[in-house]
Write an enzyme that holds these catalytic residues in place. Sequence first.
Site, PDB file in Angstrom:
ATOM      1  N   ASN A  75       0.787  -1.245   0.000  1.00  0.00           N
ATOM      2  CA  ASN A  75       0.000   0.000   0.000  1.00  0.00           C
ATOM      3  C   ASN A  75       0.809   1.280   0.000  1.00  0.00           C
ATOM      4  O   ASN A  75       0.313   2.317  -0.452  1.00  0.00           O
ATOM      5  CB  ASN A  75      -1.042  -0.027   1.135  1.00  0.00           C
ATOM      6  CG  ASN A  75      -0.415  -0.144   2.492  1.00  0.00           C
ATOM      7  OD1 ASN A  75       0.529  -0.895   2.685  1.00  0.00           O
ATOM      8  ND2 ASN A  75      -0.901   0.614   3.435  1.00  0.00           N
ATOM      9  N   GLY A  95       3.036  -5.386   7.301  1.00  0.00           N
ATOM     10  CA  GLY A  95       2.030  -6.110   6.534  1.00  0.00           C
ATOM     11  C   GLY A  95       0.889  -6.531   7.440  1.00  0.00           C
ATOM     12  O   GLY A  95       0.667  -5.922   8.498  1.00  0.00           O
ATOM     13  N   GLU A 101       5.049  -4.144  12.069  1.00  0.00           N
ATOM     14  CA  GLU A 101       4.145  -3.010  11.821  1.00  0.00           C
ATOM     15  C   GLU A 101       2.929  -3.586  11.122  1.00  0.00           C
ATOM     16  O   GLU A 101       2.968  -3.853   9.916  1.00  0.00           O
ATOM     17  CB  GLU A 101       4.844  -1.968  10.930  1.00  0.00           C
ATOM     18  CG  GLU A 101       6.086  -1.355  11.542  1.00  0.00           C
ATOM     19  CD  GLU A 101       5.764  -0.385  12.669  1.00  0.00           C
ATOM     20  OE1 GLU A 101       4.691   0.241  12.642  1.00  0.00           O
ATOM     21  OE2 GLU A 101       6.581  -0.269  13.592  1.00  0.00           O
ATOM     22  N   LEU A 102       1.857  -3.794  11.880  1.00  0.00           N
ATOM     23  CA  LEU A 102       0.724  -4.543  11.332  1.00  0.00           C
ATOM     24  C   LEU A 102      -0.496  -3.635  11.121  1.00  0.00           C
ATOM     25  O   LEU A 102      -0.382  -2.413  11.131  1.00  0.00           O
ATOM     26  CB  LEU A 102       0.423  -5.727  12.258  1.00  0.00           C
ATOM     27  CG  LEU A 102       1.655  -6.596  12.610  1.00  0.00           C
ATOM     28  CD1 LEU A 102       1.292  -7.691  13.582  1.00  0.00           C
ATOM     29  CD2 LEU A 102       2.300  -7.193  11.360  1.00  0.00           C
ATOM     30  N   CYS A 116      -2.917   1.509   6.745  1.00  0.00           N
ATOM     31  CA  CYS A 116      -2.932   0.856   8.067  1.00  0.00           C
ATOM     32  C   CYS A 116      -3.545   1.746   9.133  1.00  0.00           C
ATOM     33  O   CYS A 116      -4.106   1.242  10.094  1.00  0.00           O
ATOM     34  CB  CYS A 116      -1.527   0.450   8.468  1.00  0.00           C
ATOM     35  SG  CYS A 116      -0.371   1.816   8.448  1.00  0.00           S
ATOM     36  N   GLU A 145      -9.930  -5.851  10.161  1.00  0.00           N
ATOM     37  CA  GLU A 145      -9.472  -4.711   9.356  1.00  0.00           C
ATOM     38  C   GLU A 145     -10.077  -4.832   7.967  1.00  0.00           C
ATOM     39  O   GLU A 145      -9.798  -5.797   7.253  1.00  0.00           O
ATOM     40  CB  GLU A 145      -7.940  -4.756   9.271  1.00  0.00           C
ATOM     41  CG  GLU A 145      -7.354  -3.642   8.432  1.00  0.00           C
ATOM     42  CD  GLU A 145      -5.842  -3.766   8.250  1.00  0.00           C
ATOM     43  OE1 GLU A 145      -5.346  -4.905   8.066  1.00  0.00           O
ATOM     44  OE2 GLU A 145      -5.165  -2.726   8.268  1.00  0.00           O
TER      45      GLU A 145
HETATM   46  P1  NAD Z   1       0.592  -9.067   3.531  1.00  0.00           P
HETATM   47  O1  NAD Z   1       0.754  -9.440   4.963  1.00  0.00           O
HETATM   48  O2  NAD Z   1      -0.278  -9.888   2.676  1.00  0.00           O
HETATM   49  O3  NAD Z   1       2.016  -9.024   2.795  1.00  0.00           O
HETATM   50  C1  NAD Z   1       3.082  -8.243   3.265  1.00  0.00           C
HETATM   51  C2  NAD Z   1       4.386  -8.789   2.743  1.00  0.00           C
HETATM   52  O4  NAD Z   1       4.596 -10.096   3.272  1.00  0.00           O
HETATM   53  C3  NAD Z   1       4.456  -8.941   1.212  1.00  0.00           C
HETATM   54  O5  NAD Z   1       5.757  -8.584   0.781  1.00  0.00           O
HETATM   55  C4  NAD Z   1       4.242 -10.432   1.006  1.00  0.00           C
HETATM   56  O6  NAD Z   1       4.834 -10.909  -0.190  1.00  0.00           O
HETATM   57  C5  NAD Z   1       4.961 -10.987   2.215  1.00  0.00           C
HETATM   58  N1  NAD Z   1       4.555 -12.330   2.602  1.00  0.00           N
HETATM   59  C6  NAD Z   1       3.346 -12.919   2.473  1.00  0.00           C
HETATM   60  N2  NAD Z   1       3.367 -14.160   2.978  1.00  0.00           N
HETATM   61  C7  NAD Z   1       4.615 -14.368   3.451  1.00  0.00           C
HETATM   62  C8  NAD Z   1       5.279 -15.441   4.097  1.00  0.00           C
HETATM   63  N3  NAD Z   1       4.633 -16.578   4.385  1.00  0.00           N
HETATM   64  N4  NAD Z   1       6.571 -15.308   4.434  1.00  0.00           N
HETATM   65  C9  NAD Z   1       7.227 -14.147   4.172  1.00  0.00           C
HETATM   66  N5  NAD Z   1       6.668 -13.098   3.565  1.00  0.00           N
HETATM   67  C10 NAD Z   1       5.380 -13.198   3.218  1.00  0.00           C
HETATM   68  O7  NAD Z   1       0.124  -7.531   3.555  1.00  0.00           O
HETATM   69  P2  NAD Z   1      -0.344  -6.614   2.334  1.00  0.00           P
HETATM   70  O8  NAD Z   1      -1.676  -7.067   1.866  1.00  0.00           O
HETATM   71  O9  NAD Z   1       0.752  -6.425   1.350  1.00  0.00           O
HETATM   72  O10 NAD Z   1      -0.486  -5.219   3.118  1.00  0.00           O
HETATM   73  C11 NAD Z   1      -1.589  -4.858   3.839  1.00  0.00           C
HETATM   74  C12 NAD Z   1      -1.391  -5.004   5.326  1.00  0.00           C
HETATM   75  O11 NAD Z   1      -0.252  -4.278   5.763  1.00  0.00           O
HETATM   76  C13 NAD Z   1      -2.553  -4.414   6.094  1.00  0.00           C
HETATM   77  O12 NAD Z   1      -2.904  -5.245   7.166  1.00  0.00           O
HETATM   78  C14 NAD Z   1      -2.000  -3.082   6.590  1.00  0.00           C
HETATM   79  O13 NAD Z   1      -2.668  -2.556   7.701  1.00  0.00           O
HETATM   80  C15 NAD Z   1      -0.588  -3.463   6.884  1.00  0.00           C
HETATM   81  N6  NAD Z   1       0.269  -2.254   6.950  1.00  0.00           N
HETATM   82  C16 NAD Z   1       0.793  -1.862   8.163  1.00  0.00           C
HETATM   83  C17 NAD Z   1       1.562  -0.698   8.229  1.00  0.00           C
HETATM   84  C18 NAD Z   1       2.168  -0.227   9.521  1.00  0.00           C
HETATM   85  O14 NAD Z   1       3.117   0.548   9.460  1.00  0.00           O
HETATM   86  N7  NAD Z   1       1.663  -0.627  10.679  1.00  0.00           N
HETATM   87  C19 NAD Z   1       1.791   0.048   7.081  1.00  0.00           C
HETATM   88  C20 NAD Z   1       1.240  -0.396   5.875  1.00  0.00           C
HETATM   89  C21 NAD Z   1       0.484  -1.551   5.821  1.00  0.00           C
END
Ligand code: NAD
Length: 468
Positions: A147, A223, A243-244, A277, A371
């Site tokens: 995002n 993520g 950072e979730l 997020c 979320e």
């Molecule tokens: P996601 O958890 O699906 O993916 C995040 C990253 O993890 C990607 O690079 C993905 O390829 C990788 N990934 C997925 N499965 C994995 C595994 N088994 N092992 C290692 N890596 C793996 O998240 P998304 O859909 O890309 O992003 C959205 C989420 O991120 C939302 O929940 C959002 O709130 C959160 N987010 C948090 C912050 C923060 O700073 N707190 C900022 C931005 C987004």
Amino acid sequence: MLIGGRWIEKEETINVYDPQDNTIFSTVPKATKEDMLHAIEAAEEGAKIAAQMPVHERLSILNKAADYVLEHSELYAETIASEGSKTITEARAEVSRCVDTLRISAEEARRINGETIPFDQMPGHENRVGYYYKFPIGIIAAITPFNDPLNLVAHKIGPAVASGNAIIVKPATLTPISAILLAEAFDAAGLPEKVLSVITGSGSEIGDILISHPSIRMVSFTGGLETGEQIAKKAGLKKLSMELGSNSPVIVLDDANIEDTVSSCVSGAFWAVGQNCLGVQRIFVTESNFDEFVQKFITKTNTYKVGDKKDEATNMGPLISEKEAIRVEEWVNEALDEGATLLTGGKRDGAFYSPTVLTNVSTDAKIAKEEIFGPVVLLFQVKDLDEAIEKANDVNYGLQAGIFTKDIKLAFEAIKRLEVGGLMINDSSDYRIDGMPFGGVKGSGLGREGVKYTIQEMTEPKVIQFKL
Ligand code: NAD
């Protein structure tokens, strides 16, 4: 992709789509497990090189990388707005924040200090003096989401370079090009080979090796909660920064200025199509204001123009994929089946989903507990601050919150009782600058990001004691 300072192509590639029309925007190499091992091997040497780099070199590289991004800012913005969901206006704002993140990293590189330790606090230790230094921890694995495909990568590389670490970045599979362009900026800025790798591929295929490898000293993940939990289980004895996500609450009290509140909350709910997020998901409004708030909220939401991301008049583009838009539609329909009222929105066209406002949602509904990560906001009427705080806290997330009031006593009550990593008074939850400690409690994460605070996580103290 960049592995240990070398640009690598592969026969097997992954398509990167523009979610607006599903055309192929670009392709990236599909890394194998061997590529990942190669990146880790290179980083083992890179960590030694990075730790030896004098501070003036680190800050010069960071400033040059920032200059490079600034010089090419339109290319970076176009890339974010092509591979991601953001409009060109939102993308330009992200590029400007990325430049800021890199500049703050350069400044903070000067301030990685220890402190003296008063050993004479212990009887018998009067003849000892000493202090601690902050040393880099070694190799950092960074995994980033789709995002904010540029600035959230800068939030990992900037502090890692500032603190003398090597770093391997695995950007989101859907939006890897912005991260590759950032690696290009560091390459152009003269970052020594092997200090940085940006490796593209499926997280579930190549992620495990990176996360569980004993040479990796820290996993810095941004993520979703589910992925974060899986990574935490596999990482073993390493530092973790998580950072979730969240479903951020905003509280609107009797004395709030409704015009200002509506304007901040609408922007906070629909920025980046609600894929944010700290986006506003749940708004608790006291009874006396509720009807006026609802009316004004709907009126403002209905001014939003949804459409072509590259058109400067557009307020909201598509979600990251049609699959995600269908998921959002399903969650809204489930809430409607359970008795919620649709005030506006609720329409899907491919990956586009209109800005949607619901009321009469049960606080136990999935859409209120989880979320949504889409352009949907829930309005709740509450009796008073007590009820608002109780409901705001009744979820497994706690990233940021907002409260609108002129009453300082009530604001302090909220500061004490809201379970969040940050509370914005007279603003929505959607407020962040890159130099503040950002992060959440409960399911929203572990540790804080925001250059100075990331550097604290990426360094370790070493105590030095002289016996006189
Ligand atoms: P996601 O958890 O699906 O993916 C995040 C990253 O993890 C990607 O690079 C993905 O390829 C990788 N990934 C997925 N499965 C994995 C595994 N088994 N092992 C290692 N890596 C793996 O998240 P998304 O859909 O890309 O992003 C959205 C989420 O991120 C939302 O929940 C959002 O709130 C959160 N987010 C948090 C912050 C923060 O700073 N707190 C900022 C931005 C987004």
